[in-house]
Design a protein around this motif. Structure first.
Motif, mmCIF file in Angstrom:
data_model
loop_
_atom_site.group_PDB
_atom_site.id
_atom_site.type_symbol
_atom_site.label_atom_id
_atom_site.label_comp_id
_atom_site.label_asym_id
_atom_site.label_seq_id
_atom_site.Cartn_x
_atom_site.Cartn_y
_atom_site.Cartn_z
ATOM 1 N N GLU A 112 35.913 51.160 31.942
ATOM 2 C CA GLU A 112 36.919 50.329 31.292
ATOM 3 C C GLU A 112 36.570 48.858 31.447
ATOM 4 O OE1 GLU A 112 40.814 51.141 32.693
ATOM 5 O OE2 GLU A 112 40.446 53.284 32.896
ATOM 6 N N ALA A 113 36.950 48.067 30.459
ATOM 7 C CA ALA A 113 36.817 46.620 30.578
ATOM 8 C C ALA A 113 37.776 46.133 31.650
ATOM 9 C CB ALA A 113 37.135 45.957 29.238
ATOM 10 N N PRO A 114 37.420 45.074 32.412
ATOM 11 C CA PRO A 114 38.304 44.583 33.463
ATOM 12 C C PRO A 114 39.708 44.267 32.976
ATOM 13 C CG PRO A 114 36.152 43.574 33.657
ATOM 14 C CD PRO A 114 36.144 44.357 32.375
ATOM 15 N N SER A 115 39.855 43.794 31.728
ATOM 16 C CA SER A 115 41.165 43.419 31.218
ATOM 17 C C SER A 115 42.088 44.619 31.075
ATOM 18 C CB SER A 115 41.032 42.718 29.869
ATOM 19 O OG SER A 115 40.408 43.574 28.932
ATOM 20 N N LYS A 116 41.541 45.834 31.079
ATOM 21 C CA LYS A 116 42.349 47.030 30.914
ATOM 22 C C LYS A 116 42.454 47.841 32.197
ATOM 23 C CE LYS A 116 41.039 47.498 26.058
ATOM 24 N NZ LYS A 116 40.394 48.377 25.054
ATOM 25 N N ARG A 117 41.832 47.365 33.247
ATOM 26 C CA ARG A 117 41.775 48.132 34.485
ATOM 27 C C ARG A 117 43.099 48.005 35.243
ATOM 28 N NH1 ARG A 117 37.672 50.287 37.103
ATOM 29 N NH2 ARG A 117 36.235 49.298 35.679
ATOM 30 N N GLN A 118 43.760 49.134 35.508
ATOM 31 C CA GLN A 118 45.024 49.135 36.226
ATOM 32 C C GLN A 118 44.776 49.021 37.725
ATOM 33 O OE1 GLN A 118 48.044 49.183 34.752
ATOM 34 N NE2 GLN A 118 46.990 49.050 32.793
ATOM 35 N N VAL A 119 45.667 48.327 38.400
ATOM 36 C CA VAL A 119 45.573 48.213 39.845
ATOM 37 C C VAL A 119 45.999 49.531 40.481
ATOM 38 C CG1 VAL A 119 46.496 47.022 41.878
ATOM 39 C CG2 VAL A 119 45.981 45.734 39.797
ATOM 40 N N SER A 120 45.263 49.973 41.492
ATOM 41 C CA SER A 120 45.544 51.236 42.165
ATOM 42 C C SER A 120 46.949 51.261 42.739
ATOM 43 C CB SER A 120 44.522 51.452 43.301
ATOM 44 O OG SER A 120 44.948 52.483 44.155
ATOM 45 N N LYS A 121 47.571 52.472 42.751
ATOM 46 C CA LYS A 121 48.907 52.621 43.334
ATOM 47 C C LYS A 121 48.895 52.298 44.828
ATOM 48 C CE LYS A 121 48.399 57.582 44.262
ATOM 49 N NZ LYS A 121 48.952 58.926 43.995
ATOM 50 N N ASN A 122 47.718 52.323 45.438
ATOM 51 C CA ASN A 122 47.597 51.985 46.857
ATOM 52 C C ASN A 122 47.335 50.503 47.074
ATOM 53 O OD1 ASN A 122 47.946 54.647 47.823
ATOM 54 N ND2 ASN A 122 45.843 55.126 47.268
ATOM 55 N N GLY A 123 47.504 49.703 46.012
ATOM 56 C CA GLY A 123 47.311 48.266 46.142
ATOM 57 C C GLY A 123 45.996 47.822 45.530
ATOM 58 N N MET A 124 45.821 46.506 45.454
ATOM 59 C CA MET A 124 44.600 45.943 44.899
ATOM 60 C C MET A 124 43.426 46.205 45.828
ATOM 61 S SD MET A 124 46.019 42.256 43.771
ATOM 62 C CE MET A 124 46.440 41.893 42.094
ATOM 63 N N HIS A 125 42.310 46.592 45.264
ATOM 64 C CA HIS A 125 41.070 46.741 46.013
ATOM 65 C C HIS A 125 40.041 45.850 45.335
ATOM 66 C CE1 HIS A 125 42.475 51.006 47.405
ATOM 67 N NE2 HIS A 125 43.003 50.029 48.113
ATOM 68 N N TRP A 126 39.890 44.650 45.854
ATOM 69 C CA TRP A 126 38.988 43.662 45.274
ATOM 70 C C TRP A 126 37.828 43.394 46.220
ATOM 71 C CZ3 TRP A 126 42.070 39.065 42.700
ATOM 72 C CH2 TRP A 126 42.859 39.575 41.653
ATOM 73 N N VAL A 127 36.678 43.040 45.641
ATOM 74 C CA VAL A 127 35.491 42.670 46.400
ATOM 75 C C VAL A 127 35.029 41.290 45.931
ATOM 76 C CG1 VAL A 127 33.023 43.153 46.729
ATOM 77 C CG2 VAL A 127 34.689 45.015 46.883
ATOM 78 N N PHE A 128 34.629 40.439 46.871
ATOM 79 C CA PHE A 128 34.042 39.145 46.542
ATOM 80 C C PHE A 128 32.555 39.197 46.869
ATOM 81 C CE2 PHE A 128 38.007 37.477 45.565
ATOM 82 C CZ PHE A 128 37.918 36.141 45.182
ATOM 83 N N LEU A 129 31.735 38.901 45.871
ATOM 84 C CA LEU A 129 30.288 38.811 46.044
ATOM 85 C C LEU A 129 29.853 37.358 45.928
ATOM 86 C CD1 LEU A 129 28.941 41.748 43.817
ATOM 87 C CD2 LEU A 129 29.438 41.789 46.271
ATOM 88 N N GLY A 130 28.632 37.095 46.347
ATOM 89 C CA GLY A 130 28.070 35.752 46.241
ATOM 90 C C GLY A 130 27.162 35.472 47.414
ATOM 91 N N CYS A 131 26.229 34.571 47.223
ATOM 92 C CA CYS A 131 25.254 34.271 48.261
ATOM 93 C C CYS A 131 25.925 33.613 49.465
ATOM 94 C CB CYS A 131 24.151 33.371 47.707
ATOM 95 S SG CYS A 131 24.726 31.750 47.191
ATOM 96 N N PRO A 132 25.276 33.622 50.618
ATOM 97 C CA PRO A 132 25.832 32.978 51.809
ATOM 98 C C PRO A 132 26.163 31.509 51.543
ATOM 99 C CG PRO A 132 23.920 34.307 52.390
ATOM 100 C CD PRO A 132 23.976 34.269 50.895
ATOM 101 N N GLY A 133 27.347 31.093 51.940
ATOM 102 C CA GLY A 133 27.729 29.693 51.787
ATOM 103 C C GLY A 133 28.405 29.344 50.481
ATOM 104 N N VAL A 134 28.569 30.314 49.575
ATOM 105 C CA VAL A 134 29.137 29.999 48.264
ATOM 106 C C VAL A 134 30.647 29.796 48.330
ATOM 107 C CG1 VAL A 134 29.616 32.361 47.490
ATOM 108 C CG2 VAL A 134 28.966 30.618 45.807
ATOM 109 N N GLY A 135 31.301 30.315 49.371
ATOM 110 C CA GLY A 135 32.737 30.134 49.500
ATOM 111 C C GLY A 135 33.536 31.418 49.390
ATOM 112 N N LYS A 136 32.878 32.560 49.579
ATOM 113 C CA LYS A 136 33.579 33.849 49.460
ATOM 114 C C LYS A 136 34.784 33.920 50.393
ATOM 115 C CE LYS A 136 30.061 36.453 50.555
ATOM 116 N NZ LYS A 136 29.058 35.398 50.755
#
Length: 283
Positions: free
Chosen positions: A38-62
């Motif tokens: 699914e496209a992100p705009s159509k993705r429903q949040v899980s009934k167990n709450g949001m499960h998000w991940v932050f990626l990015g190189c060291p020092g980027v501000g994750k």
């Protein structure tokens, strides 16, 4: 290790043994796979709450932005760096080996980080936590495969920033030895590349009470930072492709300090400081 931790670790390393085949399948999925992405705009949040991940190189501000979002959304922020540092504070031969690996800019073994994360997730489940924003994990495709077996990830925010700016940020980081507050003495003001906007990040200076107590992380030397970035490009950047194929990766360019970036990030994620009771993510 706890029972849940042992179960998760056992599952993790069953996947680890088949990692090469699993990663190849992820990079070359069957044609029918596209039917369930699914496209992100159509993705429903899980009934167990949001499960998000932050990626990015060291020092980027994750950590900075993941922590702020977690506070705004009233969900836990789980930072692998914090879990590792807690482990390193325990005196042991194992912690000495981990400290040495970190000082060389190397990634920690999958077994270590999976064990730490499994323990943290179990603790949160027992306390009734719903959802999380995770940063610092996964760092490679094997870890991404493991996480996929544990929970469904709703959104992956991939923070991007020029390498020269990242190096300047890392070399400017400071920690107060007393209050443990994080500051940055780097004053970054550079022309944008390829016609992009100018990148301006003023220093985040400590208050007078902390000014004489500033310390520098052992791994914040130019040599180690460059090695960490090299390893990230080789071993962790393929995680971006892993999630892009699953349709839930969102690239976000960091082009300024927190005052400029924070409202832009909220706007890009369709979030508001005033109203965060939403049911879906639109990017």
């Amino acid at each position: 290790m706890t029972l849940v931790g042992r179960r998760l670790t056992a599952e993790a390393f069953r996947w680890g043994r088949a990692a090469s085949g699993a990663v190849q399948r992820a990079m070359d999925p069957p044609s029918s796979w596209s039917l369930r992405v699914e496209a992100p705009s159509k993705r429903q949040v899980s009934k167990n709450g949001m499960h998000w991940v932050f990626l990015g190189c060291p020092g980027v501000g994750k950590g900075t932005y993941a922590s702020r979002l977690a506070s705004l959304l009233s969900i836990p922020h789980i930072a692998m760096g914090d879990l590792v540092r807690q482990e390193l504070s325990q005196p042991s031969e194992a912690s000495k080996k981990l400290i040495y690996a970190m000082s060389q800019g190397k990634l920690l073994p999958d077994q270590v980080v999976v064990s730490l994360l499994s323990t943290r997730l179990e603790k949160g489940a027992l306390e009734g936590e719903k959802g999380f924003i995770l940063d610092g994990f996964p760092r490679n495709t094997t870890q991404a495969e493991i996480l996929e077996q544990v929970t469904e990830i709703d959104l992956v925010v991939n923070l991007k920033l020029r390498e020269d700016v990242v190096i300047s940020k890392c070399l400017g980081r400071r920690i107060c030895s007393q209050c443990k507050g994080n500051f940055n003495v780097a004053n970054i003001d550079v022309e944008g590349s390829d016609g992009g906007p100018r990148i301006s990040m003023p220093p985040l200076l400590p208050p007078p009470s902390c000014a004489t107590k500033m310390t520098i992380r052992a791994d914040d030397t130019e040599e180690v930072v460059r090695e960490r970035l090299r390893i990230y490009a080789e071993e962790s950047k393929p995680v971006e492709d892993f999630y892009r194929l699953r349709g839930n990766l969102f690239d976000f360019e960091v082009a300024g300090g927190i005052p400029e970036t924070w409202p832009r990030l909220l706007d890009a994620l369709n979030l508001s400081e005033k109203d965060c009771t939403h049911q879906k993510v639109s990017v």
